[in-house]
Design a protein around this motif. Structure first.
Motif, PDB file in Angstrom:
ATOM      1  N   GLU A  95       0.648  -0.958   0.002  1.00  0.00           N
ATOM      2  CA  GLU A  95      -0.152  -0.005   0.499  1.00  0.00           C
ATOM      3  C   GLU A  95       0.820   1.454   0.044  1.00  0.00           C
ATOM      4  OE1 GLU A  95      -3.940  -2.135   1.993  1.00  0.00           O
ATOM      5  OE2 GLU A  95      -2.233  -0.154   3.734  1.00  0.00           O
ATOM      6  N   ALA A  96       1.617   1.093   0.487  1.00  0.00           N
ATOM      7  CA  ALA A  96       3.079   2.051   1.076  1.00  0.00           C
ATOM      8  C   ALA A  96       3.700   2.944  -0.634  1.00  0.00           C
ATOM      9  CB  ALA A  96       4.429   2.646   1.820  1.00  0.00           C
ATOM     10  N   ALA A  97       3.348   1.562  -1.519  1.00  0.00           N
ATOM     11  CA  ALA A  97       4.318   1.518  -3.036  1.00  0.00           C
ATOM     12  C   ALA A  97       3.606   2.098  -3.707  1.00  0.00           C
ATOM     13  CB  ALA A  97       4.063  -0.372  -2.781  1.00  0.00           C
ATOM     14  N   ILE A  98       2.188   1.870  -3.111  1.00  0.00           N
ATOM     15  CA  ILE A  98       0.825   2.826  -4.372  1.00  0.00           C
ATOM     16  C   ILE A  98       0.442   3.853  -3.867  1.00  0.00           C
ATOM     17  CG2 ILE A  98      -1.412   2.765  -4.848  1.00  0.00           C
ATOM     18  CD1 ILE A  98      -1.968  -0.158  -4.279  1.00  0.00           C
ATOM     19  N   ILE A  99       0.827   4.489  -2.762  1.00  0.00           N
ATOM     20  CA  ILE A  99       1.268   5.784  -2.606  1.00  0.00           C
ATOM     21  C   ILE A  99       2.461   6.561  -3.001  1.00  0.00           C
ATOM     22  CG2 ILE A  99       1.787   7.349  -0.543  1.00  0.00           C
ATOM     23  CD1 ILE A  99      -0.652   5.345   1.417  1.00  0.00           C
ATOM     24  N   ALA A 100       3.418   5.949  -2.709  1.00  0.00           N
ATOM     25  CA  ALA A 100       4.658   6.421  -3.708  1.00  0.00           C
ATOM     26  C   ALA A 100       4.522   6.630  -4.625  1.00  0.00           C
ATOM     27  CB  ALA A 100       5.879   5.975  -2.753  1.00  0.00           C
ATOM     28  N   GLY A 101       3.515   5.625  -5.600  1.00  0.00           N
ATOM     29  CA  GLY A 101       3.903   6.313  -7.033  1.00  0.00           C
ATOM     30  C   GLY A 101       3.240   7.440  -7.245  1.00  0.00           C
ATOM     31  N   PHE A 102       2.107   7.366  -6.148  1.00  0.00           N
ATOM     32  CA  PHE A 102       1.009   8.376  -6.507  1.00  0.00           C
ATOM     33  C   PHE A 102       1.509   9.594  -6.658  1.00  0.00           C
ATOM     34  CE2 PHE A 102      -1.766  11.620  -5.130  1.00  0.00           C
ATOM     35  CZ  PHE A 102      -2.597  11.502  -6.077  1.00  0.00           C
ATOM     36  N   PHE A 103       2.236   9.843  -5.380  1.00  0.00           N
ATOM     37  CA  PHE A 103       3.089  11.339  -5.215  1.00  0.00           C
ATOM     38  C   PHE A 103       4.422  10.998  -5.873  1.00  0.00           C
ATOM     39  CE2 PHE A 103       0.374  11.208  -1.697  1.00  0.00           C
ATOM     40  CZ  PHE A 103       0.081  12.619  -1.831  1.00  0.00           C
ATOM     41  N   ALA A 104       4.806  10.348  -6.457  1.00  0.00           N
ATOM     42  CA  ALA A 104       6.098  11.000  -7.911  1.00  0.00           C
ATOM     43  C   ALA A 104       5.620  11.351  -9.252  1.00  0.00           C
ATOM     44  CB  ALA A 104       6.384   9.351  -8.147  1.00  0.00           C
ATOM     45  N   PHE A 105       4.011  11.381  -9.074  1.00  0.00           N
ATOM     46  CA  PHE A 105       3.486  11.791 -10.054  1.00  0.00           C
ATOM     47  C   PHE A 105       3.437  12.754  -9.623  1.00  0.00           C
ATOM     48  CE2 PHE A 105      -1.286  12.630 -12.102  1.00  0.00           C
ATOM     49  CZ  PHE A 105      -0.421  12.198 -13.015  1.00  0.00           C
ATOM     50  N   ILE A 106       2.288  13.337  -8.966  1.00  0.00           N
ATOM     51  CA  ILE A 106       2.759  14.879  -8.149  1.00  0.00           C
ATOM     52  C   ILE A 106       3.553  15.449  -8.515  1.00  0.00           C
ATOM     53  CG2 ILE A 106       1.734  16.098  -6.717  1.00  0.00           C
ATOM     54  CD1 ILE A 106      -0.717  14.651  -7.918  1.00  0.00           C
ATOM     55  N   GLY A 107       4.727  14.505  -7.590  1.00  0.00           N
ATOM     56  CA  GLY A 107       5.639  15.101  -7.748  1.00  0.00           C
ATOM     57  C   GLY A 107       6.537  15.905  -8.880  1.00  0.00           C
ATOM     58  N   HIS A 108       6.068  14.872 -10.246  1.00  0.00           N
ATOM     59  CA  HIS A 108       6.030  15.349 -11.396  1.00  0.00           C
ATOM     60  C   HIS A 108       5.406  16.555 -12.277  1.00  0.00           C
ATOM     61  CE1 HIS A 108       7.315  14.869 -15.567  1.00  0.00           C
ATOM     62  NE2 HIS A 108       6.550  14.864 -16.595  1.00  0.00           N
ATOM     63  N   LEU A 109       4.740  16.429 -11.640  1.00  0.00           N
ATOM     64  CA  LEU A 109       3.956  17.879 -12.328  1.00  0.00           C
ATOM     65  C   LEU A 109       4.015  18.971 -11.623  1.00  0.00           C
ATOM     66  CD1 LEU A 109       2.150  15.261 -13.485  1.00  0.00           C
ATOM     67  CD2 LEU A 109       0.344  16.310 -12.996  1.00  0.00           C
ATOM     68  N   PHE A 110       4.221  18.251 -10.207  1.00  0.00           N
ATOM     69  CA  PHE A 110       4.413  19.456  -9.321  1.00  0.00           C
ATOM     70  C   PHE A 110       5.677  19.650  -9.296  1.00  0.00           C
ATOM     71  CE2 PHE A 110      -0.142  18.623  -9.587  1.00  0.00           C
ATOM     72  CZ  PHE A 110      -0.581  19.924 -10.516  1.00  0.00           C
ATOM     73  N   PRO A 111       7.427  19.389  -9.552  1.00  0.00           N
ATOM     74  CA  PRO A 111       7.974  19.882  -8.805  1.00  0.00           C
ATOM     75  C   PRO A 111       8.407  20.923  -7.824  1.00  0.00           C
ATOM     76  CG  PRO A 111       8.272  19.849 -11.343  1.00  0.00           C
ATOM     77  CD  PRO A 111       7.190  20.443 -10.668  1.00  0.00           C
ATOM     78  N   VAL A 112       9.118  20.597  -7.059  1.00  0.00           N
ATOM     79  CA  VAL A 112       9.421  22.060  -6.339  1.00  0.00           C
ATOM     80  C   VAL A 112      10.627  22.780  -6.407  1.00  0.00           C
ATOM     81  CG1 VAL A 112      10.880  21.078  -4.323  1.00  0.00           C
ATOM     82  CG2 VAL A 112       9.032  22.298  -3.831  1.00  0.00           C
ATOM     83  N   TRP A 113      11.454  22.078  -7.198  1.00  0.00           N
ATOM     84  CA  TRP A 113      12.579  22.875  -7.233  1.00  0.00           C
ATOM     85  C   TRP A 113      12.701  23.686  -8.859  1.00  0.00           C
ATOM     86  CZ3 TRP A 113      15.194  20.695  -3.860  1.00  0.00           C
ATOM     87  CH2 TRP A 113      14.790  19.450  -3.201  1.00  0.00           C
ATOM     88  N   ILE A 114      11.461  23.497  -9.470  1.00  0.00           N
ATOM     89  CA  ILE A 114      11.242  24.403 -10.033  1.00  0.00           C
ATOM     90  C   ILE A 114       9.631  25.201 -10.436  1.00  0.00           C
ATOM     91  CG2 ILE A 114      13.028  23.758 -11.919  1.00  0.00           C
ATOM     92  CD1 ILE A 114      11.073  21.603 -13.342  1.00  0.00           C
ATOM     93  N   GLY A 115       9.336  25.850  -9.273  1.00  0.00           N
ATOM     94  CA  GLY A 115       8.800  26.613  -9.464  1.00  0.00           C
ATOM     95  C   GLY A 115       7.231  25.913  -8.658  1.00  0.00           C
ATOM     96  N   PHE A 116       7.134  24.792  -9.241  1.00  0.00           N
ATOM     97  CA  PHE A 116       5.784  23.709  -8.861  1.00  0.00           C
ATOM     98  C   PHE A 116       5.311  23.200 -10.368  1.00  0.00           C
ATOM     99  CE2 PHE A 116       5.963  25.344  -4.824  1.00  0.00           C
ATOM    100  CZ  PHE A 116       6.042  24.165  -4.312  1.00  0.00           C
ATOM    101  N   LYS A 117       6.142  23.478 -11.346  1.00  0.00           N
ATOM    102  CA  LYS A 117       5.813  23.425 -13.175  1.00  0.00           C
ATOM    103  C   LYS A 117       6.219  22.125 -13.879  1.00  0.00           C
ATOM    104  CE  LYS A 117       4.795  28.837 -13.148  1.00  0.00           C
ATOM    105  NZ  LYS A 117       4.724  29.881 -13.878  1.00  0.00           N
TER     106      LYS A 117
END
Length: 206
Positions: A90-112
């Motif tokens: 279940e943690a793996a599913i959550i990690a995958g989902f938030f990796a997807f979110i991280g790609h869409l909204f990366p903190v390093w380049i202004g969430f774009k």
């Protein structure tokens, strides 16, 4: 089936840890890093303006585009595999989902960031690998007939949650369905151009 969907056993601290790890993996902007390293400038200044593989392809460098696709996929897979190994399925599913979110909204380049297709595939590889074959088959079939990368991805992302649900993998199906909806939102400009007949086809430079 609904009872399985509602039977998450993961604790909040583990879920939060999985989310943070997944997000940090997903927020690595490989498309931007690779194009800058190759001396091609900022990939966000061309085409759709995002950091994904399709836009990298518009630089004319197929090798960089392929590398971007691979790395953007594997960062989600790696997050799911690593978290899954230590913290469970279940943690793996959550990690995958938030990796997807991280790609869409990366903190390093202004969430774009990008539009999430590669990290969507990478999440599938991490939590339901057989579905990658189905995704690829649908994508290739649509791409071959239309030459629209965006349309190919949109249709493939529509098929995947349905297939997962039919096969009884309700938890992953639900998460992938949410990811599909988010990616459709990120592709709203593409959808508008597809409807207007002005969307760029595969191989077109931006």
């Amino acid at each position: 089936m609904l009872s399985n969907l509602m039977s998450w056993q993961i604790t909040l601290p583990i879920a939060l840890a999985a989310a943070v790890i997944g997000y940090l993996f997903g927020s690595i902007p490989f498309g931007l890093i690779l194009t800058r390293a190759a001396g091609l400038g900022d990939v966000r200044s061309i085409g759709s303006g995002n950091i994904g593989a399709t836009n990298v392809l518009r630089t004319g460098n197929r090798t960089l585009a392929a590398a971007t696709l691979l790395l953007d996929a594997l960062k989600a897979s790696a997050a799911a595999w690593i978290v899954g190994y230590f913290l469970g399925e279940e943690a793996a599913i959550i990690a995958g989902f938030f990796a997807f979110i991280g790609h869409l909204f990366p903190v390093w380049i202004g969430f774009k960031g990008g539009k999430g297709v590669a990290t969507y595939i990478g999440t599938l590889l991490g939590v339901a690998p057989i579905m990658v074959v189905l995704f690829a088959a649908v994508w290739l079939a649509v791409a071959f007939t239309t030459r629209y990368s965006s349309l190919s991805a949109l249709i493939a992302m529509l098929v995947i949650p349905v297939a997962l649900w039919i096969l009884g993998n309700e938890k992953v199906a639900a998460v992938m369905a949410i990811m599909t909806l988010i990616s459709y939102w990120k592709h709203k400009a593409n959808i508008s151009r597809l409807m207007g007949g002005t969307e760029s086809k595969i191989g077109a430079k931006g």
